[in-house]
Design an enzyme around this catalytic site. Structure first.
Site, PDB file in Angstrom:
ATOM      1  CD  GLU A 187      -1.642   2.336   1.601  1.00 19.09           C
ATOM      2  OE1 GLU A 187      -1.139   3.110   0.759  1.00 19.09           O
ATOM      3  OE2 GLU A 187      -1.816   2.626   2.784  1.00 19.09           O
ATOM      4  CD  GLU A 196       3.217   6.886  -0.026  1.00 19.04           C
ATOM      5  OE1 GLU A 196       3.566   5.691   0.099  1.00 19.04           O
ATOM      6  OE2 GLU A 196       2.526   7.478   0.801  1.00 19.04           O
TER       7      GLU A 196
END
Length: 731
Positions: A187, A196
């Protein structure tokens, strides 16, 4: 202390969804930099910045399991202001991952968890295999990795999960990993999806760490967008056209220099539900990109589509979100769509329908601002939208039928880039007139004053130079530095002043003492205050202005005018059920005990006495349900005519409305002209500043007039921190 952390990324990330704050206060040095510093793999380095001074120091974090009190407090300071807690409180997210993992893992295998955090997904995978198989958890951020080990031990899972304090591109099959992994759970998503480092992480995993045809959770993600009109969003991006209606003589974006100042061309995370009454939807939702995680993703993608306008209007922005498909069949979904989107309801489990999903801060919608004044469209007219993605971001260009070229929006278009809230502030007529009037009053009767701008204020620098042609203006620009100086030089002619009367230091006030001021003393000390790069910090961290003023004390004239002359700490009791729920203490997450993380992650609710959570910065207008339960009270004053000093005051607050009090919202009103009672408020009504929020350990039901609270606030000038305590009583 606030945290700039990378949960896991192979590349520098422009957007970090784990943050409550922007990346100024603490810089995490990744394993890549660790290698260049020839340090051990069992150690990481962080650069801690003091919000009042800008001074920095290296913090060394060791992998040692046992931590003394100082080390434990250090870990708490690094993690308490991140959004890990908010994410772990998101029951819809947790449930979706648990269901997908149980559905995907049907027998013993090797599972790799990249960006493992507290180890929640790793424990889900280990449980799904009944204690058999193998789980490898990769968490590069050492403070979180150490916390994960504690969570695993608390759940009896430390023997089932192997933890690696490394980035995934540092893992090697046959060295750290016994074999390639059959299943990847991860995640590493932000509000934009890619920020990210999702794409390069998956590419490297497919190349080096996973078997052919692996199973992945999540399985796929799809991004969506919608064209919107919003005056509020327009004001956050188009300073040029906003200035046209302001006749104050200051030209931050002069004619012919439209590219001199603007916002960074990226998707900006925002809770768009808060703008529901101010947004006009100009199109139906449209699909933009689909990313299949089960195969190696491409670094670049481009799509062109024709979007029909549903009504007449002006496109000011593209609002975007994503839908996550966690299982290969598409029966387990999670959406970050705004509440007005209902088109996915038939596809989503009732617990995850976007309109019913509880408010959380870790994933928001994103806003892509259209440059200039927007694009006018008529109903049924088609907007041609060109979307691009690279490894870490998605961008857009738009045009309407009949235009020959797309209107690209690139970083090189602007010489200087500020956040949308700062652009909106500089385009606010009321704010500008208040500041203009105060500076005019301060300059009145002074023939050739020495003015020092002690922060990064472009507006004050230009205003002081243009109002008094005989003045000498010195700007510190500690954050903007050379870029700020170049900007002022470029717009000088348009604002009617010569650069002969303006100089720049590009550092803190203490450096000004060493410069030759020709034996002159400062007649006028100015600040908004605004420090570039620290816009999202707590309001009282802007008391750095007070620190700078104290450094300049030896060269202040006896009759110096300081603007602002004081700051007033304000407080209001509020009902904030959504925010409180997102920051409450953790107990069991999908049957895994997480109580051990509460203090470290800065839990604010359901804490045992006498523990208290930290003050955190939020845009209150974006915090879901919010209701004022008291009038606004002044708690203490910071007098900038006096040197920096400790302050401590108390205030009794009488509740004016019935409700449930979840905490207290604090901010600072800056008094810019006390004689004329002129001040700039940074409270909740002003949506361009963050407020400080002190949440209660337990909510308190209150009645108007009958109940009260006592607020005690103490300011520490050595750290720049404000301690807030409260107690409740009957009148």
């Amino acid at each position: 202390m606030h945290s700039f952390l990378v949960k896991h990324s192979l590349v520098p990330s422009p957007l970090l969804s784990r943050l409550c704050l922007p990346p100024l206060p603490v810089i995490v040095v990744s394993d890549l930099l660790r290698r260049t510093m020839a340090s051990s793999s069992a150690r990481s380095f962080q650069l801690r910045l003091n919000p009042l001074t800008g001074d920095s120091e290296w913090v060394v974090i060791d992998e040692e399991e046992e931590e003394d009190l100082v080390q434990r407090e250090q870990s708490k300071s690094l993690l308490a202001t991140t959004s890990y807690l908010d994410m772990l409180n998101d029951g819809c997210r947790n449930r979706a991952f648990r269901l997908a993992i149980e559905k995907t893992i049907t027998g013993p295998c090797h599972v790799l968890d990249i960006g493992a955090g507290t180890g929640l997904l790793s424990m889900m995978a280990a449980r799904a295999m009944g204690g058999q198989g193998e789980v490898s958890a990769c968490e590069s951020y050492l403070p979180m990795g150490k916390l994960m080990r504690r969570v695993l031990r608390a759940n009896g899972m430390d023997k089932n999960v192997r933890v690696f304090h490394k980035r995934s591109d540092e893992l090697r099959v046959g060295v750290e990993l016994n074999s390639r992994a059959d299943v990847l759970v991860s995640e590493i998503l932000d509000s934009e999806l890619l920020g990210e480092g999702l794409i390069p992480t998956l590419q490297q995993a497919h190349d080096m760490l996973l078997v052919d045809n692996p199973k992945l959770v999540p399985f796929r993600a799809t991004t969506y967008g919608q064209l919107v009109e919003s005056d509020f969003l327009w004001k956050m991006s188009d300073l040029c056209n906003n200035e046209v209606s302001i006749s104050d003589g200051v030209h931050l974006v002069p004619a012919g220099l439209e590219g001199i100042l603007g916002i960074k061309p990226q998707q900006h995370a925002m809770h768009c539900d808060a703008l529901l009454e101010e947004i006009r939807l100009l199109s139906e939702p449209f699909k933009v990109f689909e990313f299949d995680f089960w195969k190696r993703p491409d670094s670049h993608g481009e799509v062109v589509m024709r979007i029909p306008a549903t009504i007449d209007g002006k496109v000011h922005a593209v609002v975007s979100w994503w839908v996550l498909q966690l299982d290969y069949e598409g029966s387990i979904l999670y959406s970050t769509a705004p509440s007005w989107i209902n088109s996915f309801d038939a596809e989503m489990p009732s617990s995850c329908i976007s309109g019913q999903r509880d408010w959380y801060d870790h994933w928001r919608q994103c806003v892509w601002f259209i440059p200039g004044g927007g694009i006018s469209v008529c109903k049924d007219e088609h907007v041609l939208l060109q979307a691009f993605h690279d490894d870490t971001s998605v961008s857009y260009s738009l045009k309407v039928d009949g235009q020959t070229n797309f209107n690209p929006y690139k970083a090189e278009d602007f010489n200087l880039m500020l956040l949308p809230e700062r652009i909106a502030t500089y385009g606010n007529k009321e704010w500008r007139m208040a500041v203009l009037t105060a500076v005019k009053s301060a300059l009145h009767g002074r023939s050739s004053p020495l003015c020092v701008v002690a922060d990064d204020s472009l507006f004050l620098t230009i205003l002081a130079a243009s109002l008094s042609k005989n003045s000498l203006v010195t700007s510190l620009f500690p954050g903007l530095q050379e870029k700020g100086a170049l900007y002022v030089e470029t717009v000088a002619d348009a604002n009617g002043f010569s650069m002969d009367c303006v100089r720049f230091v590009g550092n803190r006030a203490s450096h000004l003492l060493k410069d030759n001021l020709n034996q002159r003393k400062i007649d006028l000390l100015l600040g908004e205050p605004f420090y570039h790069g620290s816009e999202g910090m707590l309001p009282w961290h802007n008391l750095r202005f007070w620190k700078e003023r104290t450094s300049l004390d030896p060269i202040l004239a006896d009759d110096v005018v300081i603007m602002p002359g004081k700051g007033i700490l304000k407080v209001c009791a509020m009902s904030l059920p959504d925010l409180w729920r997102s920051r409450r203490s953790l107990k069991y997450i999908e049957d895994f005990d997480h109580t051990i993380v509460n203090e470290t992650l800065g839990a604010c609710g359901d804490l045992p006495s006498p523990q208290e959570g930290p003050c955190l910065p939020y845009f209150i207008w974006q915090c879901g349900e919010a209701k004022e339960l008291s009038e606004v009270y002044s708690v203490m004053e910071f007098n900038f005519y006096d040197p920096l000093q400790a302050c401590s005051e108390g205030k009794k607050i009488v509740f004016s409305k019935h409700g449930v009090c979840h905490g207290f919202v604090l901010w600072i009103d800056w008094v810019i002209d006390e004689k004329n009672s002129a001040f700039i408020s940074t409270g909740p009504v002003s949506r361009y500043w963050k407020q400080g929020v002190k949440l209660l350990s337990k909510p308190v039901a209150v009645k108007a007039v009958e109940d009260s609270a006592e607020i005690e606030a103490s300011f520490d000038p050595s750290s720049g921190e404000l301690t807030v305590r409260s107690s409740f009583s009957k009148l």
